[in-house]
Design a protein around this motif. Structure first.
Motif, PDB file in Angstrom:
ATOM      1  N   ILE A 185       0.842  -1.198   0.000  1.00  0.00           N
ATOM      2  CA  ILE A 185       0.000   0.000   0.000  1.00  0.00           C
ATOM      3  C   ILE A 185       0.876   1.247   0.000  1.00  0.00           C
ATOM      4  O   ILE A 185       0.629   2.196  -0.743  1.00  0.00           O
ATOM      5  CB  ILE A 185      -0.963  -0.020   1.208  1.00  0.00           C
ATOM      6  CG1 ILE A 185      -2.025  -1.093   1.025  1.00  0.00           C
ATOM      7  CG2 ILE A 185      -1.605   1.341   1.437  1.00  0.00           C
ATOM      8  CD1 ILE A 185      -2.871  -1.350   2.259  1.00  0.00           C
ATOM      9  N   TYR A 186       1.910   1.245   0.811  1.00  0.00           N
ATOM     10  CA  TYR A 186       2.811   2.393   0.882  1.00  0.00           C
ATOM     11  C   TYR A 186       3.520   2.626  -0.457  1.00  0.00           C
ATOM     12  O   TYR A 186       3.613   3.758  -0.928  1.00  0.00           O
ATOM     13  CB  TYR A 186       3.824   2.192   2.009  1.00  0.00           C
ATOM     14  CG  TYR A 186       4.729   3.376   2.219  1.00  0.00           C
ATOM     15  CD1 TYR A 186       4.292   4.483   2.939  1.00  0.00           C
ATOM     16  CD2 TYR A 186       6.024   3.395   1.703  1.00  0.00           C
ATOM     17  CE1 TYR A 186       5.112   5.575   3.137  1.00  0.00           C
ATOM     18  CE2 TYR A 186       6.854   4.491   1.901  1.00  0.00           C
ATOM     19  CZ  TYR A 186       6.390   5.578   2.607  1.00  0.00           C
ATOM     20  OH  TYR A 186       7.205   6.661   2.793  1.00  0.00           O
ATOM     21  N   ARG A 187       4.013   1.542  -1.065  1.00  0.00           N
ATOM     22  CA  ARG A 187       4.679   1.673  -2.376  1.00  0.00           C
ATOM     23  C   ARG A 187       3.731   2.221  -3.436  1.00  0.00           C
ATOM     24  O   ARG A 187       4.168   2.879  -4.383  1.00  0.00           O
ATOM     25  CB  ARG A 187       5.237   0.330  -2.823  1.00  0.00           C
ATOM     26  CG  ARG A 187       6.503  -0.087  -2.103  1.00  0.00           C
ATOM     27  CD  ARG A 187       7.168  -1.294  -2.765  1.00  0.00           C
ATOM     28  NE  ARG A 187       6.286  -2.442  -2.897  1.00  0.00           N
ATOM     29  CZ  ARG A 187       6.158  -3.422  -2.004  1.00  0.00           C
ATOM     30  NH1 ARG A 187       6.872  -3.410  -0.895  1.00  0.00           N
ATOM     31  NH2 ARG A 187       5.337  -4.435  -2.223  1.00  0.00           N
ATOM     32  N   ALA A 188       2.451   1.964  -3.275  1.00  0.00           N
ATOM     33  CA  ALA A 188       1.448   2.470  -4.219  1.00  0.00           C
ATOM     34  C   ALA A 188       1.113   3.941  -3.979  1.00  0.00           C
ATOM     35  O   ALA A 188       0.330   4.526  -4.713  1.00  0.00           O
ATOM     36  CB  ALA A 188       0.183   1.628  -4.135  1.00  0.00           C
ATOM     37  N   GLY A 189       1.712   4.530  -2.950  1.00  0.00           N
ATOM     38  CA  GLY A 189       1.511   5.952  -2.679  1.00  0.00           C
ATOM     39  C   GLY A 189       0.471   6.257  -1.626  1.00  0.00           C
ATOM     40  O   GLY A 189       0.144   7.416  -1.384  1.00  0.00           O
ATOM     41  N   ILE A 190      -0.038   5.231  -0.984  1.00  0.00           N
ATOM     42  CA  ILE A 190      -1.053   5.423   0.057  1.00  0.00           C
ATOM     43  C   ILE A 190      -0.343   5.576   1.398  1.00  0.00           C
ATOM     44  O   ILE A 190       0.407   4.706   1.815  1.00  0.00           O
ATOM     45  CB  ILE A 190      -2.032   4.227   0.094  1.00  0.00           C
ATOM     46  CG1 ILE A 190      -2.699   4.045  -1.261  1.00  0.00           C
ATOM     47  CG2 ILE A 190      -3.048   4.402   1.207  1.00  0.00           C
ATOM     48  CD1 ILE A 190      -3.497   5.235  -1.742  1.00  0.00           C
ATOM     49  N   LYS A 191      -0.580   6.692   2.050  1.00  0.00           N
ATOM     50  CA  LYS A 191       0.108   6.991   3.307  1.00  0.00           C
ATOM     51  C   LYS A 191      -0.762   6.813   4.542  1.00  0.00           C
ATOM     52  O   LYS A 191      -0.259   6.813   5.658  1.00  0.00           O
ATOM     53  CB  LYS A 191       0.633   8.430   3.288  1.00  0.00           C
ATOM     54  CG  LYS A 191       1.470   8.777   2.069  1.00  0.00           C
ATOM     55  CD  LYS A 191       2.691   7.905   1.957  1.00  0.00           C
ATOM     56  CE  LYS A 191       3.589   8.392   0.857  1.00  0.00           C
ATOM     57  NZ  LYS A 191       4.040   7.414  -0.071  1.00  0.00           N
ATOM     58  N   ALA A 192      -2.062   6.678   4.358  1.00  0.00           N
ATOM     59  CA  ALA A 192      -2.971   6.490   5.493  1.00  0.00           C
ATOM     60  C   ALA A 192      -3.813   5.251   5.236  1.00  0.00           C
ATOM     61  O   ALA A 192      -4.389   5.099   4.163  1.00  0.00           O
ATOM     62  CB  ALA A 192      -3.872   7.713   5.667  1.00  0.00           C
ATOM     63  N   VAL A 193      -3.848   4.355   6.211  1.00  0.00           N
ATOM     64  CA  VAL A 193      -4.651   3.136   6.123  1.00  0.00           C
ATOM     65  C   VAL A 193      -5.380   2.929   7.448  1.00  0.00           C
ATOM     66  O   VAL A 193      -4.964   3.456   8.473  1.00  0.00           O
ATOM     67  CB  VAL A 193      -3.794   1.875   5.810  1.00  0.00           C
ATOM     68  CG1 VAL A 193      -3.052   2.034   4.508  1.00  0.00           C
ATOM     69  CG2 VAL A 193      -2.842   1.552   6.934  1.00  0.00           C
ATOM     70  N   GLU A 194      -6.421   2.151   7.385  1.00  0.00           N
ATOM     71  CA  GLU A 194      -7.117   1.754   8.608  1.00  0.00           C
ATOM     72  C   GLU A 194      -6.961   0.255   8.758  1.00  0.00           C
ATOM     73  O   GLU A 194      -7.301  -0.512   7.861  1.00  0.00           O
ATOM     74  CB  GLU A 194      -8.599   2.118   8.550  1.00  0.00           C
ATOM     75  CG  GLU A 194      -9.321   1.768   9.825  1.00  0.00           C
ATOM     76  CD  GLU A 194     -10.769   2.230   9.838  1.00  0.00           C
ATOM     77  OE1 GLU A 194     -11.520   1.720  10.701  1.00  0.00           O
ATOM     78  OE2 GLU A 194     -11.150   3.071   9.017  1.00  0.00           O
ATOM     79  N   TYR A 195      -6.420  -0.152   9.884  1.00  0.00           N
ATOM     80  CA  TYR A 195      -6.242  -1.569  10.175  1.00  0.00           C
ATOM     81  C   TYR A 195      -7.338  -1.973  11.142  1.00  0.00           C
ATOM     82  O   TYR A 195      -7.421  -1.461  12.254  1.00  0.00           O
ATOM     83  CB  TYR A 195      -4.855  -1.808  10.781  1.00  0.00           C
ATOM     84  CG  TYR A 195      -4.549  -3.261  11.015  1.00  0.00           C
ATOM     85  CD1 TYR A 195      -4.290  -4.106   9.950  1.00  0.00           C
ATOM     86  CD2 TYR A 195      -4.518  -3.782  12.292  1.00  0.00           C
ATOM     87  CE1 TYR A 195      -4.006  -5.448  10.151  1.00  0.00           C
ATOM     88  CE2 TYR A 195      -4.230  -5.121  12.512  1.00  0.00           C
ATOM     89  CZ  TYR A 195      -3.977  -5.939  11.438  1.00  0.00           C
ATOM     90  OH  TYR A 195      -3.694  -7.271  11.631  1.00  0.00           O
ATOM     91  N   THR A 196      -8.202  -2.869  10.714  1.00  0.00           N
ATOM     92  CA  THR A 196      -9.333  -3.298  11.521  1.00  0.00           C
ATOM     93  C   THR A 196      -8.853  -4.165  12.677  1.00  0.00           C
ATOM     94  O   THR A 196      -8.166  -5.146  12.470  1.00  0.00           O
ATOM     95  CB  THR A 196     -10.335  -4.096  10.663  1.00  0.00           C
ATOM     96  OG1 THR A 196     -10.712  -3.287   9.565  1.00  0.00           O
ATOM     97  CG2 THR A 196     -11.565  -4.458  11.453  1.00  0.00           C
ATOM     98  N   SER A 197      -9.200  -3.773  13.855  1.00  0.00           N
ATOM     99  CA  SER A 197      -8.778  -4.491  15.054  1.00  0.00           C
ATOM    100  C   SER A 197      -9.712  -5.657  15.322  1.00  0.00           C
ATOM    101  O   SER A 197     -10.758  -5.510  15.946  1.00  0.00           O
ATOM    102  CB  SER A 197      -8.771  -3.538  16.249  1.00  0.00           C
ATOM    103  OG  SER A 197      -8.349  -4.212  17.401  1.00  0.00           O
ATOM    104  N   ARG A 198      -9.315  -6.826  14.807  1.00  0.00           N
ATOM    105  CA  ARG A 198     -10.112  -8.044  14.996  1.00  0.00           C
ATOM    106  C   ARG A 198      -9.204  -9.170  15.471  1.00  0.00           C
ATOM    107  O   ARG A 198      -8.064  -9.259  15.066  1.00  0.00           O
ATOM    108  CB  ARG A 198     -10.731  -8.501  13.682  1.00  0.00           C
ATOM    109  CG  ARG A 198     -11.704  -7.575  13.089  1.00  0.00           C
ATOM    110  CD  ARG A 198     -12.298  -8.231  11.848  1.00  0.00           C
ATOM    111  NE  ARG A 198     -12.930  -7.208  11.040  1.00  0.00           N
ATOM    112  CZ  ARG A 198     -13.239  -7.351   9.786  1.00  0.00           C
ATOM    113  NH1 ARG A 198     -12.985  -8.471   9.167  1.00  0.00           N
ATOM    114  NH2 ARG A 198     -13.812  -6.379   9.123  1.00  0.00           N
ATOM    115  N   GLY A 199      -9.739 -10.022  16.246  1.00  0.00           N
ATOM    116  CA  GLY A 199      -9.029 -11.239  16.599  1.00  0.00           C
ATOM    117  C   GLY A 199      -7.917 -11.051  17.601  1.00  0.00           C
ATOM    118  O   GLY A 199      -7.557  -9.947  17.992  1.00  0.00           O
TER     119      GLY A 199
END
Length: 69
Positions: free
Chosen positions: A35-49
Motif C-alpha cells: 500500500i505504501y509503495r502504491a503511494g497510500i500513506k494512510a490506512v485503517e487496520y481493523t482491530s479483529r481477533g
C-alpha cells in the motif's frame, strides 16, 4: 499542523482510505508495504481477533523504520 489534520489531509489527497485485516503478521506487513509503495500513506487496520494488537504494534514498528511519510 496537528496529527489529526495531517491524517485527514492525507486521506483527502489519496482519495481513499484502505481498510484491511489479516491475522498473519507477515501478510499484514507485506500488505502495508505494498500500500505504501502504491503511494497510500494512510490506512485503517481493523482491530479483529487475538493477533490484532501485536500486528498493529509490528505495523507501527515497520512504519517508523521504513515509511518516513
Amino acid at each position: 499542523m496537528s496529527n489529526i489534520q495531517k491524517v485527514t489531509d492525507a486521506i483527502v489527497q489519496q482519495g481513499m482510505l484502505p481498510l484491511y485485516f489479516n491475522a498473519d503478521e507477515t501478510i499484514t506487513i507485506e500488505v502495508l508495504r505494498a500500500i505504501y509503495r502504491a503511494g497510500i500513506k494512510a490506512v485503517e487496520y481493523t482491530s479483529r481477533g487475538e493477533t490484532a494488537l501485536s500486528n498493529f504494534s509490528k505495523m507501527t514498528e515497520v512504519r517508523n523504520a521504513e515509511m518516513p511519510e
